[in-house]
Design a protein around this motif. Structure first.
Motif, PDB file in Angstrom:
ATOM      1  N   LYS A 144      -3.269   3.649  -2.118  1.00 26.08           N
ATOM      2  CA  LYS A 144      -2.506   4.539  -1.252  1.00 26.08           C
ATOM      3  C   LYS A 144      -2.719   4.218   0.230  1.00 26.08           C
ATOM      4  CE  LYS A 144      -2.696   8.330  -4.568  1.00 26.08           C
ATOM      5  NZ  LYS A 144      -3.178   9.708  -4.838  1.00 26.08           N
ATOM      6  N   SER A 145      -3.716   3.392   0.525  1.00 24.72           N
ATOM      7  CA  SER A 145      -4.005   3.051   1.922  1.00 24.72           C
ATOM      8  C   SER A 145      -4.492   1.611   1.992  1.00 24.72           C
ATOM      9  CB  SER A 145      -5.088   3.984   2.484  1.00 24.72           C
ATOM     10  OG  SER A 145      -6.328   3.740   1.834  1.00 24.72           O
ATOM     11  N   GLU A 146      -4.509   1.073   3.205  1.00 25.69           N
ATOM     12  CA  GLU A 146      -5.006  -0.291   3.410  1.00 25.69           C
ATOM     13  C   GLU A 146      -6.477  -0.395   3.013  1.00 25.69           C
ATOM     14  OE1 GLU A 146      -3.192  -3.136   4.481  1.00 25.69           O
ATOM     15  OE2 GLU A 146      -1.703  -1.684   3.821  1.00 25.69           O
ATOM     16  N   LYS A 147      -7.251   0.652   3.286  1.00 26.21           N
ATOM     17  CA  LYS A 147      -8.668   0.631   2.934  1.00 26.21           C
ATOM     18  C   LYS A 147      -8.863   0.589   1.421  1.00 26.21           C
ATOM     19  CE  LYS A 147     -13.110   2.938   3.666  1.00 26.21           C
ATOM     20  NZ  LYS A 147     -13.508   2.725   2.255  1.00 26.21           N
ATOM     21  N   GLU A 148      -8.066   1.373   0.681  1.00 23.73           N
ATOM     22  CA  GLU A 148      -8.166   1.371  -0.780  1.00 23.73           C
ATOM     23  C   GLU A 148      -7.860  -0.010  -1.338  1.00 23.73           C
ATOM     24  OE1 GLU A 148      -6.003   4.317  -2.888  1.00 23.73           O
ATOM     25  OE2 GLU A 148      -6.965   6.002  -1.878  1.00 23.73           O
ATOM     26  N   ILE A 149      -6.846  -0.663  -0.776  1.00 24.36           N
ATOM     27  CA  ILE A 149      -6.477  -1.996  -1.249  1.00 24.36           C
ATOM     28  C   ILE A 149      -7.580  -2.999  -0.944  1.00 24.36           C
ATOM     29  CG2 ILE A 149      -4.948  -3.939  -0.779  1.00 24.36           C
ATOM     30  CD1 ILE A 149      -2.664  -2.330  -1.169  1.00 24.36           C
ATOM     31  N   LEU A 150      -8.120  -2.948   0.270  1.00 25.34           N
ATOM     32  CA  LEU A 150      -9.204  -3.861   0.634  1.00 25.34           C
ATOM     33  C   LEU A 150     -10.400  -3.664  -0.284  1.00 25.34           C
ATOM     34  CD1 LEU A 150     -10.442  -5.995   2.489  1.00 25.34           C
ATOM     35  CD2 LEU A 150     -11.126  -4.145   4.046  1.00 25.34           C
ATOM     36  N   ASP A 151     -10.763  -2.431  -0.572  1.00 28.46           N
ATOM     37  CA  ASP A 151     -11.886  -2.154  -1.472  1.00 28.46           C
ATOM     38  C   ASP A 151     -11.630  -2.722  -2.863  1.00 28.46           C
ATOM     39  OD1 ASP A 151     -13.200  -0.844   0.553  1.00 28.46           O
ATOM     40  OD2 ASP A 151     -12.640   1.176  -0.110  1.00 28.46           O
ATOM     41  N   ALA A 152     -10.395  -2.593  -3.347  1.00 28.61           N
ATOM     42  CA  ALA A 152     -10.051  -3.113  -4.669  1.00 28.61           C
ATOM     43  C   ALA A 152     -10.138  -4.634  -4.706  1.00 28.61           C
ATOM     44  CB  ALA A 152      -8.648  -2.651  -5.061  1.00 28.61           C
ATOM     45  N   SER A 154       0.798  -1.222   0.000  1.00 28.92           N
ATOM     46  CA  SER A 154       0.000   0.000   0.000  1.00 28.92           C
ATOM     47  C   SER A 154       0.831   1.273   0.000  1.00 28.92           C
ATOM     48  CB  SER A 154      -0.925   0.024   1.225  1.00 28.92           C
ATOM     49  OG  SER A 154      -0.163   0.021   2.404  1.00 28.92           O
ATOM     50  N   SER A 155       2.053   1.229   0.510  1.00 31.77           N
ATOM     51  CA  SER A 155       2.855   2.453   0.576  1.00 31.77           C
ATOM     52  C   SER A 155       3.065   3.017  -0.826  1.00 31.77           C
ATOM     53  CB  SER A 155       4.217   2.163   1.219  1.00 31.77           C
ATOM     54  OG  SER A 155       4.045   1.706   2.529  1.00 31.77           O
ATOM     55  N   LYS A 156       2.833   4.292  -0.974  1.00 30.25           N
ATOM     56  CA  LYS A 156       2.887   4.931  -2.283  1.00 30.25           C
ATOM     57  C   LYS A 156       4.255   4.755  -2.936  1.00 30.25           C
ATOM     58  CE  LYS A 156       1.733   9.277  -4.559  1.00 30.25           C
ATOM     59  NZ  LYS A 156       1.374  10.692  -4.361  1.00 30.25           N
ATOM     60  N   ASP A 157       4.252   4.150  -4.125  1.00 30.65           N
ATOM     61  CA  ASP A 157       5.438   3.955  -4.966  1.00 30.65           C
ATOM     62  C   ASP A 157       6.448   2.936  -4.429  1.00 30.65           C
ATOM     63  OD1 ASP A 157       5.519   7.486  -5.694  1.00 30.65           O
ATOM     64  OD2 ASP A 157       4.503   5.885  -6.777  1.00 30.65           O
ATOM     65  N   VAL A 158       6.298   2.436  -3.201  1.00 34.31           N
ATOM     66  CA  VAL A 158       7.275   1.501  -2.644  1.00 34.31           C
ATOM     67  C   VAL A 158       7.413   0.266  -3.529  1.00 34.31           C
ATOM     68  CG1 VAL A 158       7.754  -0.081  -0.743  1.00 34.31           C
ATOM     69  CG2 VAL A 158       7.087   2.260  -0.261  1.00 34.31           C
ATOM     70  N   ASP A 190      -3.675  -8.233   9.014  1.00 34.96           N
ATOM     71  CA  ASP A 190      -3.984  -7.857   7.632  1.00 34.96           C
ATOM     72  C   ASP A 190      -5.469  -8.052   7.325  1.00 34.96           C
ATOM     73  OD1 ASP A 190      -3.665  -7.144   4.981  1.00 34.96           O
ATOM     74  OD2 ASP A 190      -3.165  -9.177   4.361  1.00 34.96           O
ATOM     75  N   GLN A 191      -6.156  -6.983   6.929  1.00 37.53           N
ATOM     76  CA  GLN A 191      -7.582  -7.045   6.635  1.00 37.53           C
ATOM     77  C   GLN A 191      -7.881  -7.834   5.361  1.00 37.53           C
ATOM     78  OE1 GLN A 191      -8.387  -2.742   6.638  1.00 37.53           O
ATOM     79  NE2 GLN A 191      -9.609  -3.032   8.478  1.00 37.53           N
ATOM     80  N   VAL A 192      -6.971  -7.773   4.399  1.00 36.40           N
ATOM     81  CA  VAL A 192      -7.211  -8.450   3.124  1.00 36.40           C
ATOM     82  C   VAL A 192      -7.239  -9.964   3.308  1.00 36.40           C
ATOM     83  CG1 VAL A 192      -6.301  -8.898   0.808  1.00 36.40           C
ATOM     84  CG2 VAL A 192      -6.258  -6.581   1.728  1.00 36.40           C
ATOM     85  N   SER A 193      -6.242 -10.513   3.992  1.00 32.89           N
ATOM     86  CA  SER A 193      -6.224 -11.964   4.202  1.00 32.89           C
ATOM     87  C   SER A 193      -7.414 -12.398   5.060  1.00 32.89           C
ATOM     88  CB  SER A 193      -4.908 -12.412   4.841  1.00 32.89           C
ATOM     89  OG  SER A 193      -4.710 -11.788   6.087  1.00 32.89           O
ATOM     90  N   SER A 194      -7.808 -11.582   6.033  1.00 35.20           N
ATOM     91  CA  SER A 194      -8.984 -11.905   6.853  1.00 35.20           C
ATOM     92  C   SER A 194     -10.244 -11.974   5.994  1.00 35.20           C
ATOM     93  CB  SER A 194      -9.169 -10.861   7.961  1.00 35.20           C
ATOM     94  OG  SER A 194      -8.074 -10.859   8.841  1.00 35.20           O
ATOM     95  N   TYR A 195     -10.395 -11.012   5.080  1.00 37.28           N
ATOM     96  CA  TYR A 195     -11.561 -10.992   4.188  1.00 37.28           C
ATOM     97  C   TYR A 195     -11.566 -12.231   3.280  1.00 37.28           C
ATOM     98  CZ  TYR A 195     -14.114  -9.978  -0.092  1.00 37.28           C
ATOM     99  OH  TYR A 195     -14.932 -10.077  -1.193  1.00 37.28           O
ATOM    100  N   LEU A 196     -10.419 -12.548   2.690  1.00 42.07           N
ATOM    101  CA  LEU A 196     -10.343 -13.694   1.775  1.00 42.07           C
ATOM    102  C   LEU A 196     -10.647 -15.003   2.501  1.00 42.07           C
ATOM    103  CD1 LEU A 196      -7.182 -12.642  -0.264  1.00 42.07           C
ATOM    104  CD2 LEU A 196      -9.540 -12.663  -1.082  1.00 42.07           C
ATOM    105  N   ARG A 197     -10.197 -15.112   3.745  1.00 37.69           N
ATOM    106  CA  ARG A 197     -10.481 -16.320   4.524  1.00 37.69           C
ATOM    107  C   ARG A 197     -11.976 -16.455   4.808  1.00 37.69           C
ATOM    108  NH1 ARG A 197      -7.963 -17.605   9.742  1.00 37.69           N
ATOM    109  NH2 ARG A 197      -8.822 -19.624   9.234  1.00 37.69           N
TER     110      ARG A 197
END
Length: 340
Positions: A104-112, A69-73, A134-141
């Protein structure tokens, strides 16, 4: 003139149904026959109609990739292009496409990710980093959606298929390498504590010092982003101490490049005044001045195995949960010297 399966079958001297099974990568077809059919496809310029197959199988034949999520990292650090090469090769072998998302944020990634899954745009997901809580892995599970994690899960490790290095052992060995050279004032430069890889490598560093009977100094532990600028800031802080370190373990080659730049500005020579062991062994480690001693974690293989095992999960919902540990090795170059 359009090339058909029948044309491929005729050139390869097999039945059209055999060509279809080769395209579907059926395990019932021998490797010899697969190669013969693939050569015929290449010679005729035949490309399978993936869209037509997907309509029948109700599959997208696409894998989702979740970048940091970090911008450009993700696009600056050489780790990610290399791991993407491994992911891409694993996908191409099975005729899967890739769909990348970041934010740009964890929320943006989760929404995507939610859009990818709910919109049925992908058949499975590869997570390129492992974060604490991590919210994404929790959602996928919760959705019981196929995914593979590159890194060690923060929790429920026995229930998530993941591909990782033994980062505790790797960092312990890197620190012990400096201890064997006589260094006793060894500092640690790592990434953010939100990443599991940082926590594991910090654990390995502390274990090596404790077993050597050396006190772990909090001021010798610095956390920054996995960027060149992160290394620059970290080493300035360390070299300003009343008792600066004589050696560094740096959790990433890109950070180590920033360390070298700043040491040069400060008039500190490597390895005469300060020894450095870094991680990842990307090309810049070999090209830096001096070339960095670095732990090779087989980045390409991390990506390749993640894709390979995700596709197994997609194609067989009975596929067991796996923990795959990719080997590592220390590559000695010119950034370390015995402590004088």
């Amino acid at each position: 003139m359009t090339v058909t399966i029948k044309d491929v079958a005729k050139l390869a001297n097999v039945a059209p149904s055999t060509v279809s099974r080769v395209i579907a990568d059926s395990p019932r077809i021998s490797e010899e026959t697969k190669q013969k059919v693939k050569r015929a496809m290449e010679q005729l310029g035949y490309h399978p109609n993936i869209n037509a197959r997907n309509l029948v199988s109700k599959s997208t034949q696409t894998i989702g990739l979740v970048m940091p999520s970090s911008k450009d990292v993700g696009f600056q650090n050489p780790f990610f292009p290399t791991v993407l090469q491994g992911i891409s090769e694993g996908a191409q072998e099975k005729y899967y496409a890739l769909h990348m998302t970041t934010g740009k944020s964890e929320k943006e990634i989760l929404d995507a990710v939610i859009q990818m899954v709910e919109g049925r745009r992908v058949d499975g997901v590869v997570l390129l980093t492992s974060r604490v809580r991590d919210q994404v892995s929790s959602y996928l599970r919760k959705r019981k959606f196929p995914f593979v994690l590159i890194g060690k899960p923060y929790q429920d490790i026995e229930e998530i298929t993941h591909v990782d290095n033994d980062n505790i052992r790797a960092m312990k060995e890197a620190t012990e390498y400096l201890l064997h050279l006589g260094h006793r004032h060894i500092a640690f430069i790592g990434g953010t504590r939100e990443l599991m890889v940082t926590l594991d490598r910090l654990d390995g560093y502390e274990k090596a010092l404790q077993e050597a009977g050396i006190l772990v100094k909090p001021e010798y532990i610095v956390h920054e982003e996995f960027l060149r600028e992160g290394g620059q800031e970290a080493v300035r802080e360390l070299m300003a101490l009343d008792e600066p370190p004589t050696a560094l373990v740096v959790a990433d080659d890109f950070m180590a490049l920033g360390v070298l730049n700043t040491l040069d500005e400060l008039g500190i020579q490597v390895p005469q005044d300060l020894s450095i062991v870094s991680f990842n062994n990307v090309l810049l480690a070999e090209m830096s001045r001096p070339p960095l001693t670095s732990v090779d974690i087989n980045i390409f293989e991390l990506g390749y195995q993640a894709t390979k095992n995700l596709i197994l999960m997609i194609e067989n919902d009975k596929e067991p949960v796996k923990r795959l540990i990719i080997s590592h090795r220390l590559v000695e170059r010119s950034s370390c010297a015995k402590y004088n």
